[in-house]
Design an enzyme around this catalytic site. Structure first.
Site, PDB file in Angstrom:
ATOM      1  N   PRO A   2     -27.573  47.379 -62.121  1.00  0.00           N
ATOM      2  CA  PRO A   2     -27.295  47.420 -63.533  1.00  0.00           C
ATOM      3  C   PRO A   2     -28.457  46.552 -64.270  1.00  0.00           C
ATOM      4  O   PRO A   2     -28.520  45.480 -63.852  1.00  0.00           O
ATOM      5  CB  PRO A   2     -26.037  46.980 -63.523  1.00  0.00           C
ATOM      6  CG  PRO A   2     -25.679  46.178 -62.476  1.00  0.00           C
ATOM      7  CD  PRO A   2     -26.282  46.828 -61.360  1.00  0.00           C
ATOM      8  N   GLU A   3     -29.034  47.542 -65.106  1.00  0.00           N
ATOM      9  CA  GLU A   3     -30.120  46.639 -66.094  1.00  0.00           C
ATOM     10  C   GLU A   3     -29.133  46.638 -67.478  1.00  0.00           C
ATOM     11  O   GLU A   3     -28.095  46.671 -67.588  1.00  0.00           O
ATOM     12  CB  GLU A   3     -31.298  47.506 -66.006  1.00  0.00           C
ATOM     13  CG  GLU A   3     -31.839  47.303 -64.633  1.00  0.00           C
ATOM     14  CD  GLU A   3     -32.992  48.008 -64.584  1.00  0.00           C
ATOM     15  OE1 GLU A   3     -34.107  47.968 -65.656  1.00  0.00           O
ATOM     16  OE2 GLU A   3     -33.445  48.551 -63.582  1.00  0.00           O
ATOM     17  N   HIS A  95     -14.088  45.498 -51.892  1.00  0.00           N
ATOM     18  CA  HIS A  95     -15.110  44.674 -52.108  1.00  0.00           C
ATOM     19  C   HIS A  95     -14.371  43.704 -53.200  1.00  0.00           C
ATOM     20  O   HIS A  95     -15.193  43.261 -54.029  1.00  0.00           O
ATOM     21  CB  HIS A  95     -16.184  45.119 -52.517  1.00  0.00           C
ATOM     22  CG  HIS A  95     -16.877  45.743 -51.046  1.00  0.00           C
ATOM     23  ND1 HIS A  95     -17.222  45.232 -49.830  1.00  0.00           N
ATOM     24  CD2 HIS A  95     -17.178  47.185 -50.879  1.00  0.00           C
ATOM     25  CE1 HIS A  95     -17.406  46.195 -49.158  1.00  0.00           C
ATOM     26  NE2 HIS A  95     -17.513  47.185 -49.627  1.00  0.00           N
ATOM     27  N   ARG A 115     -22.112  43.908 -52.450  1.00  0.00           N
ATOM     28  CA  ARG A 115     -23.400  43.091 -51.972  1.00  0.00           C
ATOM     29  C   ARG A 115     -23.317  41.821 -52.028  1.00  0.00           C
ATOM     30  O   ARG A 115     -24.290  40.855 -51.729  1.00  0.00           O
ATOM     31  CB  ARG A 115     -24.635  43.742 -52.199  1.00  0.00           C
ATOM     32  CG  ARG A 115     -25.144  45.071 -51.672  1.00  0.00           C
ATOM     33  CD  ARG A 115     -26.312  45.744 -52.160  1.00  0.00           C
ATOM     34  NE  ARG A 115     -26.146  47.121 -52.152  1.00  0.00           N
ATOM     35  CZ  ARG A 115     -27.010  48.083 -52.715  1.00  0.00           C
ATOM     36  NH1 ARG A 115     -28.104  47.705 -53.356  1.00  0.00           N
ATOM     37  NH2 ARG A 115     -26.622  49.484 -52.561  1.00  0.00           N
ATOM     38  N   ARG A 161     -49.819  34.535 -70.018  1.00  0.00           N
ATOM     39  CA  ARG A 161     -49.465  34.593 -68.400  1.00  0.00           C
ATOM     40  C   ARG A 161     -50.749  35.053 -67.716  1.00  0.00           C
ATOM     41  O   ARG A 161     -51.469  35.909 -68.189  1.00  0.00           O
ATOM     42  CB  ARG A 161     -48.195  35.534 -68.359  1.00  0.00           C
ATOM     43  CG  ARG A 161     -46.954  35.281 -68.722  1.00  0.00           C
ATOM     44  CD  ARG A 161     -46.351  34.031 -68.300  1.00  0.00           C
ATOM     45  NE  ARG A 161     -45.273  33.518 -69.190  1.00  0.00           N
ATOM     46  CZ  ARG A 161     -43.997  33.641 -68.701  1.00  0.00           C
ATOM     47  NH1 ARG A 161     -43.560  34.296 -67.506  1.00  0.00           N
ATOM     48  NH2 ARG A 161     -43.003  33.280 -69.416  1.00  0.00           N
TER      49      ARG A 161
END
Length: 289
Positions: A2-3, A95, A115, A161
């Site tokens: 998911p973003e 889960h 996960r 950067r």
DNA sequence: AGGACCTCCTGTCTGC
DNA sequence: TGCAGACAGGAGGTCC
């Protein structure tokens, strides 16, 4: 996986289903899910029980629920995390890691995560303006949909950067919310190879890249968020994904939607990058041999 | 100190 | 058939 768009779908679900409700009981079923909550599971539950949730907030891929009294429940879905609304007493998911029940006896909130890269914690809020966020994410940059996001600042910081442009897009302290999928999609739209050095990009090119990132995430959100593996489900358990619109991600050997050249997959930081070899040529002088 | 790499984790898929 | 290995990858930790 998911973003930003997928997380925003979850935020909207949380706003609808849990805002204004009071937690009755918090159960931690897997300690790893609260590994960032250093005082442990007992304290986590004690901090939540009896507290009322104000709203559902998001910055980048992080979600939080402000609580009455000033702190907040902070969550990151990681790779496979889901926040599900479920009827009390319904069968636990395979889960299931955390379960919150509410004093009104209505639907539970469940954190399910195969996960276990995701996590949940309770933390105080910073007092820093223009926007107060939970302390553990004070270092996370604004995402490009926040009013606090400064486009001109982003251009300056990116050029400062000394790295490659895809690495910079994934750096959550520079711009948050962009993950591997939308980074590749934004780079394709801007006709940039991810290995291009940031310092050599022109200001208009960076503006184009930023616009592309906003566009691709806006489109994803309008389709309900995307997620490829069936692991991603929105807060109400409804699957959402957006794979039809992807131009490069996961499309190795398929034709570029712009020029027809076969999309290539390259290895990058132990994961994958997809790009069009014609529209997005590799920089002529690789930074490394 | 910024940048790059490592590690955590489990289920699915591929290839021998 | 079965098993080993690749793969999915966000982000904190660590090293240089």
């Amino acid at each position: 996986m998911p973003e930003l768009p997928e997380v925003e779908v979850v935020r909207r679900g949380l706003q609808r289903w849990v805002a204004g409700r009071t937690v009755a009981r918090a159960e931690v079923l897997h300690p790893r899910a609260i590994r960032r909550h250093l005082p442990g599971a007992g304290e986590f539950a004690a901090r939540l029980e009896g507290r009322t949730i104000g709203s559902a907030e998001r910055r980048g891929k992080y979600l939080w629920l402000p609580l009455d009294g000033g702190d907040a429940v902070l969550a990151h879905l990681g790779m496979s995390g889901q926040l599900l609304v479920a009827e009390p007493g319904s069968a636990p998911e395979r889960h299931l890691r955390i379960r919150l029940s509410f004093t009104d006896g209505g639907p539970e909130l469940r954190f399910v995560d195969q996960r276990t890269f995701g996590h949940v914690l309770v933390a105080p809020m910073t007092v820093r303006l223009p926007r107060r966020v939970p302390e553990p994410i004070a270092h996370i940059a604004a995402d490009p949909f926040e009013p606090a996001f400064d486009d001109e600042r982003f251009v300056i910081d990116l050029r400062r950067r000394r790295t490659e442009v895809k690495r910079a897009l994934l750096d959550q302290s520079l711009i948050s919310g962009v993950g591997n999928i939308y980074a590749d999609e934004a780079l394709w739209r801007a006709r940039l190879h991810g290995a291009r050095p940031t310092a050599a990009l022109t200001r208009p090119k960076i503006a184009e890249l930023l616009a592309a990132a906003r566009e691709v995430m806006t489109e994803a959100l309008s389709e309900g968020g995307t997620s490829f593996d069936s692991l991603y489900v929105n807060v109400n358990g409804e699957s959402g994904y957006f794979d039809r619109s992807l131009a490069v991600y996961g499309r190795r050997d398929q034709p570029c939607r712009r020029c027809g050249a076969p999309i290539v997959r390259e290895s990058f930081m132990n994961r994958s990058s997809y790009s069009c070899p014609r529209c997005q040529p590799r920089p002529r002088t690789p930074r490394k041999a």
